[in-house]
Scaffold this motif. Structure first.
Motif, mmCIF file in Angstrom:
data_model
loop_
_atom_site.group_PDB
_atom_site.id
_atom_site.type_symbol
_atom_site.label_atom_id
_atom_site.label_comp_id
_atom_site.label_asym_id
_atom_site.label_seq_id
_atom_site.Cartn_x
_atom_site.Cartn_y
_atom_site.Cartn_z
ATOM 1 N N VAL A 163 0.836 -1.198 0.000
ATOM 2 C CA VAL A 163 0.000 0.000 0.000
ATOM 3 C C VAL A 163 0.873 1.250 0.000
ATOM 4 O O VAL A 163 1.717 1.432 0.877
ATOM 5 N N PHE A 164 0.652 2.107 -1.006
ATOM 6 C CA PHE A 164 1.317 3.402 -1.077
ATOM 7 C C PHE A 164 0.396 4.457 -0.457
ATOM 8 O O PHE A 164 -0.807 4.455 -0.720
ATOM 9 N N GLN A 165 0.962 5.326 0.345
ATOM 10 C CA GLN A 165 0.170 6.326 1.053
ATOM 11 C C GLN A 165 0.241 7.678 0.352
ATOM 12 O O GLN A 165 1.244 8.012 -0.283
ATOM 13 N N SER A 166 -0.840 8.449 0.484
ATOM 14 C CA SER A 166 -0.795 9.831 0.009
ATOM 15 C C SER A 166 0.327 10.560 0.720
ATOM 16 O O SER A 166 0.584 10.323 1.907
ATOM 17 N N LEU A 167 0.988 11.452 0.019
ATOM 18 C CA LEU A 167 2.099 12.177 0.619
ATOM 19 C C LEU A 167 1.572 13.202 1.619
ATOM 20 O O LEU A 167 0.634 13.954 1.311
ATOM 21 N N ASP A 168 2.149 13.213 2.808
ATOM 22 C CA ASP A 168 1.741 14.192 3.815
ATOM 23 C C ASP A 168 2.455 15.521 3.565
ATOM 24 O O ASP A 168 3.275 15.651 2.636
ATOM 25 N N GLY A 203 -1.977 15.345 -1.639
ATOM 26 C CA GLY A 203 -1.196 14.128 -1.413
ATOM 27 C C GLY A 203 -0.504 13.577 -2.631
ATOM 28 O O GLY A 203 0.094 12.496 -2.583
ATOM 29 N N ASP A 204 -0.559 14.293 -3.763
ATOM 30 C CA ASP A 204 -0.003 13.836 -5.040
ATOM 31 C C ASP A 204 1.319 14.568 -5.273
ATOM 32 O O ASP A 204 1.332 15.763 -5.547
ATOM 33 N N GLY A 205 2.440 13.838 -5.190
ATOM 34 C CA GLY A 205 3.738 14.461 -5.359
ATOM 35 C C GLY A 205 3.936 15.049 -6.743
ATOM 36 O O GLY A 205 4.481 16.142 -6.899
ATOM 37 N N ARG A 206 3.508 14.320 -7.772
ATOM 38 C CA ARG A 206 3.643 14.821 -9.136
ATOM 39 C C ARG A 206 2.861 16.118 -9.316
ATOM 40 O O ARG A 206 3.336 17.065 -9.944
ATOM 41 N N ALA A 207 1.662 16.178 -8.738
ATOM 42 C CA ALA A 207 0.844 17.385 -8.850
ATOM 43 C C ALA A 207 1.504 18.567 -8.155
ATOM 44 O O ALA A 207 1.438 19.695 -8.640
ATOM 45 N N SER A 208 2.155 18.317 -7.011
ATOM 46 C CA SER A 208 2.799 19.417 -6.290
ATOM 47 C C SER A 208 3.907 20.034 -7.132
ATOM 48 O O SER A 208 4.087 21.258 -7.144
#
Length: 437
Positions: A163-168, A203-208
């Motif tokens: 399980v991969f978690q949303s990035l905090d 929580g989406d690293g690419r989106a950030s």
């Protein structure tokens, strides 16, 4: 990485997206997934033992699933082959499997990465089983949907789910710091605007990183954006939410449980998130009506009235004005005294009804519209409750073979406290009036 883009047909002058330039080159650089790639992480331990096995990587978009799959192939010296379930069919799978078999005969194993693996139908998923079993491929599937619902049991039994978690906020912050190092300049944002950008990424690293690029492109020399300026520059990013999949079910579950747990603030938050994501307001209205019946019931019968009124108000007003009526209903139901006594009683009654089948009610409470039915005793000895003292006869209404049953047990909260007193009073009267001399 440069070779990868040149092979894809991108010329030297084409700028690579920031998210790709920051793609980790080692597992240690992956952020936000310490439970997998940290010193004691699940993947770290697997790599130490050199026994990877097939894996299903489950998590939201932008959390590193594709990157980790590529790095695992590099760490294990496997040939990396990537396909997408969106663009691949049976013929594509057969070709990939044949190539993997040939590669295996030449002494090279294959790591097959399947993006959006849940998009394959059941038969297509089954086609992976033989090549997984004989070691032709090590399968790594990536999915944003719950594997328990979307993948075959046979496939799941042959693969481990990670399980991969949303990035905090901390992980997003580390990504933004790394982006500043690569770009050689700070993000032109105030502290509060920087936090807001991280929240927009959901929580989406690419989106950030995509949002960060937009900020750099928009900023004039010496300009620093506050929260209002940030919102103006990046406009608005649609929340990660699919009304037919996990996001929908997770948020409606969170809303329902917040209402049940008498937390109006959390309930309003989830209501706002779902409306903001484009959820059908009438779907939400129906669920609020259900909450009023299931979790409040007769502890406050007015909750059902208000929930229905909110539905009608939304029908009348539409959006966005009608959303306030839904918010009012959510707050009312969340703050109402709670009882699931009716819900529990109805479930018990249904279970007994299915078990008892077609038992006939006692004849004395049945009407006798024909002479034959009167002769058979229909309606005999029926006592009209309004003619009895206290408008209560105490007679039995259950089928004779069942005897008296008890399903509904009002709680000592809200209006049900009064109902409980009435039922206890009637129970005493029933016992007195049915006592044999």
């Amino acid at each position: 990485m440069a070779d990868l883009f040149e092979n894809a047909g991108l010329g030297e002058g084409v700028a690579r997206p920031l998210a790709d330039r920051l793609r980790p080159t080692t597992l240690a650089e992956v952020v936000g997934q310490d439970h997998l790639v940290g010193p004691d992480g699940a993947l770290t331990r697997l790599l130490e033992n050199r026994s990877l096995g097939s894996l299903i990587l489950w998590g939201p978009p932008g959390t590193g699933k594709t990157t980790v799959a590529r790095l695992l192939a590099h760490e294990t010296d496997l040939h990396f082959e990537q396909i997408s379930a969106i663009f691949s069919g049976v013929a594509d799978l057969k070709k990939v499997f044949e190539q993997a078999r040939a590669r295996r005969l030449a002494g090279k194993a294959t790591l097959l990465f399947v993006d959006e693996i849940h998009r394959f139908n059941r038969a297509q998923q089954d086609s992976f089983l033989p090549v997984m079993e004989d070691g032709t491929v090590t399968l790594i599937g990536a999915t944003t949907e719950n594997p328990s619902f979307e993948l075959n049991a046979a496939l799941l039994s042959r693969a481990r789910v990670l399980v991969f978690q949303s990035l905090d906020a901390e992980a997003i912050g580390r990504l933004l710091t790394r982006a500043e190092e690569v770009e050689g300049k700070p993000l032109p944002l105030t502290g509060e605007a920087r936090e807001a950008l991280a929240n927009m990424a959901d929580g989406d690293g690419r989106a950030s990183l995509t949002l960060a690029e937009e900020v750099w492109r928009a900023a004039r020399p010496g300009e620093v954006f506050d929260i209002a300026g940030l919102a103006s520059v990046v406009q608005r990013r649609a929340p990660i939410y699919d009304k037919s999949e996990d996001g929908h079910y997770n948020l409606i579950s969170a809303l329902h449980k917040s209402v049940r747990g008498s937390d109006p603030d959390a309930a309003l938050y989830y209501l706002a998130r779902m409306l903001d994501a484009g959820e059908s307001p009438l779907f939400l209205a129906r669920r609020i009506v259900r909450m009023a019946s299931e979790d409040v019931g007769n502890a406050d019968p007015q909750a059902l009235v208000i929930a229905n009124a909110a539905k009608d108000a939304y029908d009348f007003l539409g959006s966005p004005e009608g959303e306030l009526a839904l918010a009012q209903a959510v707050v009312y139901v969340a703050t109402a005294p709670k009882s699931n006594a009716v819900y529990t009683a109805y479930k018990a009654a249904r279970a007994l009804a299915k078990q008892a089948g077609s038992l006939m009610p006692p004849k004395h409470i049945l009407n006798a519209p024909t002479k034959l039915m009167k002769q058979e005793g229909y309606g005999n000895s029926y006592r009209y409750d309004h003619d009895e003292p206290d408008a209560f006869s105490g007679q039995d209404y259950f089928p004779e073979s069942l005897g008296r049953q008890s399903f509904y047990h009002p709680v000592e909260r809200g209006f049900e406290r009064d109902i409980r007193k009435r039922m206890e009073y009637w129970a005493r009267l029933r016992a007195e009036r049915n006592r044999k001399p």
